[in-house]
Scaffold this active site. Structure first.
Site, PDB file in Angstrom:
ATOM      1  N   ASP A   1     -12.321   7.756  59.758  1.00 58.92           N
ATOM      2  CA  ASP A   1     -13.520   7.148  60.337  1.00 58.92           C
ATOM      3  C   ASP A   1     -13.893   5.949  59.463  1.00 58.92           C
ATOM      4  O   ASP A   1     -13.021   5.361  58.845  1.00 58.92           O
ATOM      5  CB  ASP A   1     -14.649   8.188  60.444  1.00 58.92           C
ATOM      6  CG  ASP A   1     -15.581   7.928  61.621  1.00 58.92           C
ATOM      7  OD1 ASP A   1     -16.259   6.892  61.608  1.00 58.92           O
ATOM      8  OD2 ASP A   1     -15.635   8.750  62.558  1.00 58.92           O
TER       9      ASP A   1
ATOM     10  N   HIS B   1     -11.899   3.188  60.234  1.00 59.05           N
ATOM     11  CA  HIS B   1     -12.628   2.402  61.231  1.00 59.05           C
ATOM     12  C   HIS B   1     -13.261   1.155  60.632  1.00 59.05           C
ATOM     13  O   HIS B   1     -14.078   0.506  61.266  1.00 59.05           O
ATOM     14  CB  HIS B   1     -13.705   3.256  61.900  1.00 59.05           C
ATOM     15  CG  HIS B   1     -13.151   4.344  62.762  1.00 59.05           C
ATOM     16  ND1 HIS B   1     -13.955   5.184  63.517  1.00 59.05           N
ATOM     17  CD2 HIS B   1     -11.881   4.755  63.002  1.00 59.05           C
ATOM     18  CE1 HIS B   1     -13.203   6.057  64.169  1.00 59.05           C
ATOM     19  NE2 HIS B   1     -11.935   5.818  63.865  1.00 59.05           N
TER      20      HIS B   1
END
Length: 401
Positions: free
Chosen positions: A223, A246
């Site tokens: 993430d 991310h």
């Protein structure tokens, strides 16, 4: 990733073990092995860790809690203050601390919690292994707005004057590290590792803190490498290598009514590789209250094969069926500078600034941008809405009209 759990402190944190009064020697060293830890990678050593902490916390000098170079399996740990130390309280990790794989043991939302401690020094070359691979298939949070939250590996809450260096976080069940209500906390030369497809494994998530430093560290996870949430002031990030993951994000902001402004963020001298996004500011649509995100700089960033290299997204919602066609975000974004950002994109839109119709982005400065894209749908372009931006220096892609 944004989850309410980082705000909460469980009853485990507030009502469980606290430092007991012991006649600790001044500036002593307290090894978990001296408190009957087996360190065999199988036995439950939770009690030994708690007992060693109690002794170190009761020491009125500059104590050290030592975790030697063995493998220790532990359940939830509460390292709770206030402690009696007058100098730094060091936790030195040389071995591997393994989280129990029994999820029934985790009644709270964290595995290891440092709470109300001053002058904490968490250091060493050891590893906190969350053993998350068996828990990830049970994580429904990427798909459901209401979901059971798995424990964060390391949470730092209500601390002052904290330094964390050298350690490794491996395969957490949820976030690697979460910060809540801290004053003066520095991370340097730490290593964060999880597969790129591991769900909700943010590297470092910070909220309601001030004086945060993240320096010269490697973060690769599933993430956001770093996510800077609401209520933060004076956050400085430099020399971080991010990827997979991310990207580096401010947000998400504006999901809950109790959120506070975030201001004074500097991200500079970082390299982001193979990530879903580059540098990003994200806020939820249909915000229940209005907050501000101001005075932020993203400078001297190298991007290597990243999607969405520069992005402001005020329509953020990972649950598309639950958020379609809702009201505009009420987060006010202003005073943002993107400068000297260069590298390669895996998406044809290199600069995206999609701001709120209710509160358009103000005073956005874009300086010296040089991005390339060689895939289908090129050449690289920009996409903008509801933004007042100024441009200077080289601009590739071309600015929005």
């Amino acid at each position: 990733m944004d989850l309410r759990f980082v705000f909460w402190l469980s009853s485990f944190a507030l009502c469980s073990f606290s430092a007991i009064s012991l006649a600790g020697s001044s500036s002593g060293t307290y090894s978990v092995d001296d408190y009957s830890a087996k360190g065999d990678g199988k036995s439950d050593d939770t009690k030994a860790f708690n007992d060693a902490w109690a002794a170190a916390c009761a020491d009125s000098g500059s104590p050290t809690l030592m975790i030697p170079g063995n493998k220790y399996v532990v359940g939830p740990l509460l390292f709770k203050g206030p402690c009696k130390n007058t100098g730094p309280l060091t936790v030195k990790v040389q071995g591997t601390v393994l989280a129990s794989t029994n999820l029934n043991l985790f009644t709270g939302q964290e595995w290891v919690l440092f709470y109300k401690v001053n002058q904490l020094r968490l250091t060493g070359t050891g590893t906190f292994d969350g053993q998350g691979t068996t828990a990830w298939p049970q994580n429904q949070c990427p798909f459901k707005k209401q979901c059971k939250v798995l424990p964060v590996s390391l949470k730092f809450a209500f601390l002052k004057d904290t330094e964390v260096s050298g350690i490794t976080s491996l395969n957490p069940k949820m976030f690697h590290i979460a910060l809540l209500h801290n004053e003066g906390i520095k991370f340097q030369n730490i290593h964060i590792k999880a597969p790129g497809d591991s769900p909700n494994t943010d590297g470092i998530h910070v909220e309601t803190s001030t004086g945060v430093r993240m320096l010269q560290s490697d973060i690769g996870t599933g993430d956001d490498c770093i996510s800077i949430g609401h209520g933060n002031t004076d956050v400085y990030v430099e020399g971080v290598n991010c990827g997979p993951g991310h990207g580096i994000s401010v947000g998400s902001l504006g999901r809950y009514s109790y959120e506070k402004d975030v201001t004074g963020v500097i991200i500079k001298g970082c390299t982001i590789s193979g990530t879903m996004n580059g540098v990003r500011i994200k806020s939820w649509q249909a915000s229940p209250s209005s907050i501000s995100a101001t005075n932020m700089t993203f400078d001297n960033i190298i991007l290597k094969d990243v999607g969405n290299p520069i992005i402001i997204d005020q329509n953020y919602c990972p649950f598309k069926t639950a958020c379609a066609q809702q009201a505009p975000s009420r987060v006010k974004i202003s005073g943002i500078k993107f400068s000297n950002i260069r590298g390669t994109s895996t998406t044809p839109v290199g600069v995206t600034m999609l701001c709120s119709k209710a509160y358009p982005c103000q005073n956005i400065k874009v300086e010296e941008i040089n991005l390339s894209y060689n895939g289908p749908g090129g050449p690289i372009t920009s996409s903008c809405a509801n933004v007042k931006a100024s441009y200077s220096g080289k601009q590739v892609p071309d600015p929005c009209n």
